[in-house]
Structure formats: C-alpha cells, structure tokens
Design a protein around this motif. Sequence first.
Motif, PDB file in Angstrom:
ATOM      1  N   GLY A 183     -13.400  13.585 -12.691  1.00 29.42           N
ATOM      2  CA  GLY A 183     -13.775  14.352 -13.878  1.00 29.42           C
ATOM      3  C   GLY A 183     -12.638  15.113 -14.494  1.00 29.42           C
ATOM      4  N   GLU A 195     -11.587  13.913 -18.124  1.00 31.70           N
ATOM      5  CA  GLU A 195     -12.569  14.289 -19.140  1.00 31.70           C
ATOM      6  C   GLU A 195     -12.502  15.776 -19.447  1.00 31.70           C
ATOM      7  N   ARG A 196     -12.275  16.588 -18.414  1.00 27.98           N
ATOM      8  CA  ARG A 196     -12.175  18.038 -18.637  1.00 27.98           C
ATOM      9  C   ARG A 196     -10.946  18.382 -19.472  1.00 27.98           C
ATOM     10  N   GLY A 254     -16.573   9.519 -20.252  1.00 34.67           N
ATOM     11  CA  GLY A 254     -16.227   9.113 -18.894  1.00 34.67           C
ATOM     12  C   GLY A 254     -16.130   7.608 -18.738  1.00 34.67           C
TER      13      GLY A 254
END
Length: 439
Positions: free
Chosen positions: A94, A97-98, A280
Amino acid sequence: MAYIVVLNPLILTGAADVTGKKLDLAQVTTSTALVAAVMTILMGVVGRYPFALAAGLGLNGVVAFQLASQMSWAAAMGIVVLEGLVITVLVMTGFRERVFDAIPLALKQAISVGIGLFIAFIGLVDAGFVTRTANPPVPVQLGGTGNLTGWPVVVFVVGLLLTIVLLTRRMPGAILLSIIGATILAMIIDAVATIPAPGGFSQWGLQIPKWPSHVTSTPDLHLLGKFSMGGGFVHAGVITAIVFIFTLILSDFFDAMGTIVGISNEAGLLDENGRVPNIGRVLFIDGAAAVAGGAASVSSNTAFIESAAGVGEGARTGLASVFTAIFFGIALFFTPLYAIVPAAAATPALVAVGFLLMTQVKGIPWDDWAIAIPAFLTIVLMPFTYSITNGIGAGLISFVVLKSAQGKWREPHILVWVISVLFAAYFALDPIKRALGVE
C-alpha cells in the motif's frame, strides 16, 4: 505507440554488454510487442483504465548504456526484474498508493501540465522542427539551421495543421486520421522527391515511409527468460548493483505516477480529492510490467504517456487498452508495416496531446506561491531536463522547503517528506557514489 516496436529494439541493440555481445534486433522487436500486448490487455481487463504499457523510453537507455556496459545482458535484465519486484512489493504493502494520495492536487495538476509540455517538446524535437544548435549560447533552434528545411518538416507542419483543425472541429478520430493523412503525404513525397541521407541516415529518421517488400514477419521468442537475478551483483559489485536498482526504482516509480495522474486528470477520472479510484490494481500491473520487461529482455515496461492520445479521442475505460493490446499483438506479425510511419507523421499527435494536457494549468492556485512555485518548477523542469522524474522531484522538494519556511512543516504529508529526502539523494547521486568510491 507503434513506434516503440521499432525504437526500443534500436536502442537496446545499439549497445554491447561488458562481454561485447549485442542483442538480436528481430528478437527484441518481437519481445517488445509481446510484452506490451500482454501487459496492456491486463491493464484493460484487470486495471480497467485506458493506460497502455510498453518498454519505457529513458529506462531502456539506462539499461543499454549504463547497466550493459558493466555486466552481461542477462545480468542487466535481472536488475530490471529485481527493480520491478521491489515496486510490486511497495504496491502490495500500500506504500505506492499512499504516496499517490499524499501529493497535493495542485502538484498533480502541475504534473499533467509538465507532461503536456514535455511530450509536445518531444514531438517538436523528433520531427526536426526544433534541433540542438552548434552555438553554445543557444541550446535549441528552429529547424536544422535556424530555418525550416527538408520535406519531413513539411510533412510535420501539414500534419500538425491537419491535427489542430480536426480537433477544433471536434472530428471523431482526429488524431488517428491526421497520422494516416500525414503518412500518406510522406509516402507520396518520398516517391517523387529526393530525400537527402547525410552520413547514411535519412532525413525521415528511423522509419522510412516506403511500402515494405513484405508486410509480415515470423515472431522470434528466444529472449524470453534470458535474465540472471544475481549476475549484476557478481559483475558490477553489490554497491553498484544497488545504486542501479535504486535509480531504476525512482525513475520507474515517478514516471508512472506522473503518467497515470496526468492522463487520469485529462480524462476526468480523478475523484474530488485528486485521487485515482482503485489505483491499487493499476499500480500492481505497472509493477508487474517492469518484471515482465526484464524477464523478456526488453527493459522495464510502464504506463505510456501516449495513452493520452486515446483519452483525447474519448477513451475512458479499459476497453481502449484491450484494443491497443490487440494491435500490439498484430505487431508481432506485421512489424514491417508499422515501420512505414515516419516521425514527421506521428509527432504532430504529440504536440496536440500536449495542448490537451496543458489545459489543466487553470486548476493551479497561482496566487498561493507556496504551491505555485513548486508547480512551476514541476512544469518547466520536465521539458527542460527531458525527464518527468526530475520535474516531480524538484516540485516535491521545493514544496517541502517552502512550507517549512512558512512554519507549516507539518502540512506536507510524512510520505511527501520521505520522498523528498529520497529525491534529494537521487539528485545528489553522483557525489554520493564518489563518496562511496563507486564510479
């Protein structure tokens, strides 16, 4: 994007590895089309966005002229595979994406604008409308001598005028029609006029507008799986191999981010917070494309800014990528036919798409200098340094510095701080390597 089927092999086969070995042109051509077809159809079906993928320009230059000079081709492609695996892991955790979500909307819009200027500049340079000058005080000039000369430039000018006229009239398929029309004009001119070839290189560039003697070719897939995961560490040393991986990760990571954000913005696919919904899936496929490119010996594959041409024609879903993938699949067998489109006929589309992306500049709050200056640096450094990554890095670093100078150092997201530090290391890579004793 058809040009990449010809251009990527020319770049990779233009260099020899540390053993003196060169890659086979036909094999690289086939693998280039195959990986682009597979990863683009995955983007369409799984990612569901109009992003097409192929061997990344710039990244292939690093592999050909930096990695291969210090290791075998198999080892160099192994480095690419490792880089792709690291990016894929960052997606699965993740983190990637962050990072997307942490960047302010205004900087994302600046990325779109910068990419617009960048690809327009690429179009002008590749067409020969703008060239490097031999006079040191002036870096670029009009045409090859300060004036427009040669039939290819005529084709470019006519193609550009046709493109903007069709776009202004909202003609469906305007960009594609202009490429076809300019290619036909180029074929006619090449048939009736004498095109100079100084030094043995035609003014048309890499692709000559002549009908080929044969339009089909048999795919050669011998390069699939020809990579070595640990060879780079053996040939070049651990520190050098890590530096190469780090460089490829930064370039691939942020080139893809700039491309995806810029195209999504132009397509109106960003949400109210400037985020790409379900990003994602897109990022995972982009990371996997890097792995696939290395595994097939064609360098890292990534989302292509030329996908904006499809968006300019109305593409909003993965169906556009499915059709692009189909044509890459066709290119496996019809590579000679794709090679007849000269740069002069294709580059007007890049200039037109650059305009479409440039329109995003209206969303940047120019009265807020703490964000406007980073946006400005992002925009201008992409074309001026010929790198999407450099523009994003300069924008993020200046954003953090200015917010800190205002006493608002907490405002930038912690990930923006982390990435800014990494970019600072990226820009200082040469002195870092010298300090570590790595040439």
